[in-house]
Design a protein around this motif. Structure first.
Motif, PDB file in Angstrom:
ATOM      1  N   LEU A 109     -40.368 -39.930 -38.514  1.00 57.79           N
ATOM      2  CA  LEU A 109     -39.175 -39.080 -38.452  1.00 57.79           C
ATOM      3  C   LEU A 109     -39.555 -37.603 -38.538  1.00 57.79           C
ATOM      4  CD1 LEU A 109     -36.737 -41.007 -40.813  1.00 57.79           C
ATOM      5  CD2 LEU A 109     -36.564 -40.814 -38.335  1.00 57.79           C
ATOM      6  N   LEU A 110     -40.462 -37.296 -39.449  1.00 58.32           N
ATOM      7  CA  LEU A 110     -40.886 -35.903 -39.629  1.00 58.32           C
ATOM      8  C   LEU A 110     -41.738 -35.409 -38.469  1.00 58.32           C
ATOM      9  CD1 LEU A 110     -41.770 -35.986 -43.429  1.00 58.32           C
ATOM     10  CD2 LEU A 110     -39.755 -34.953 -42.355  1.00 58.32           C
ATOM     11  N   GLU A 111     -42.688 -36.230 -38.042  1.00 58.57           N
ATOM     12  CA  GLU A 111     -43.590 -35.830 -36.962  1.00 58.57           C
ATOM     13  C   GLU A 111     -42.845 -35.573 -35.651  1.00 58.57           C
ATOM     14  OE1 GLU A 111     -46.459 -38.984 -36.686  1.00 58.57           O
ATOM     15  OE2 GLU A 111     -47.358 -38.470 -38.620  1.00 58.57           O
ATOM     16  N   LYS A 112     -41.843 -36.397 -35.385  1.00 58.78           N
ATOM     17  CA  LYS A 112     -41.108 -36.264 -34.124  1.00 58.78           C
ATOM     18  C   LYS A 112     -39.849 -35.431 -34.274  1.00 58.78           C
ATOM     19  CE  LYS A 112     -43.046 -40.311 -31.981  1.00 58.78           C
ATOM     20  NZ  LYS A 112     -42.804 -41.418 -31.066  1.00 58.78           N
ATOM     21  N   ASN A 113     -39.666 -34.882 -35.468  1.00 57.99           N
ATOM     22  CA  ASN A 113     -38.550 -33.985 -35.741  1.00 57.99           C
ATOM     23  C   ASN A 113     -37.198 -34.617 -35.387  1.00 57.99           C
ATOM     24  OD1 ASN A 113     -37.558 -31.580 -36.780  1.00 57.99           O
ATOM     25  ND2 ASN A 113     -37.491 -30.625 -34.759  1.00 57.99           N
ATOM     26  N   TYR A 114     -37.033 -35.874 -35.773  1.00 58.71           N
ATOM     27  CA  TYR A 114     -35.783 -36.575 -35.523  1.00 58.71           C
ATOM     28  C   TYR A 114     -34.681 -36.026 -36.429  1.00 58.71           C
ATOM     29  CZ  TYR A 114     -37.496 -40.277 -32.453  1.00 58.71           C
ATOM     30  OH  TYR A 114     -37.992 -40.980 -31.400  1.00 58.71           O
ATOM     31  N   ASP A 115     -33.464 -36.154 -35.966  1.00 58.00           N
ATOM     32  CA  ASP A 115     -32.279 -35.766 -36.722  1.00 58.00           C
ATOM     33  C   ASP A 115     -32.056 -36.801 -37.836  1.00 58.00           C
ATOM     34  OD1 ASP A 115     -29.728 -35.265 -37.697  1.00 58.00           O
ATOM     35  OD2 ASP A 115     -28.860 -34.912 -35.714  1.00 58.00           O
TER      36      ASP A 115
END
Length: 78
Positions: A45-51
């Motif tokens: 989630l953090l690496e791909k900058n997901y909402d």
């Protein structure tokens, strides 16, 4: 590449793993595996900058869906 389908899959996996922890106390080796998997989901989630709000929304949706609703919903995701 960010996709709603991947985000929904991550939310679904997170719910399933969290439920495993809540339902029973797994053996130590399973507990470590579950914790590692949950951490990997958070890292993705953090690496791909997901909402994160959308992730939480998908978790709630997954918990409330029937099997039919689930299969209809995943057809709408890209």
């Amino acid at each position: 590449m960010k996709s709603d389908k991947e985000l929904f899959d991550l939310a679904k996996m997170y719910v399933v793993l969290s439920n495993e922890l809540e339902r029973r106390l797994p053996p130590e080796f399973e507990l470590e595996e579950i914790k590692k998997s949950l951490e990997e989901i958070r890292n993705t989630l953090l690496e791909k900058n997901y909402d994160v709000n959308k992730f939480l929304h998908y978790q709630q949706l997954y918990k409330e869906m029937s099997i039919k609703e689930y299969y209809e919903f995943i057809k709408t995701l890209k």
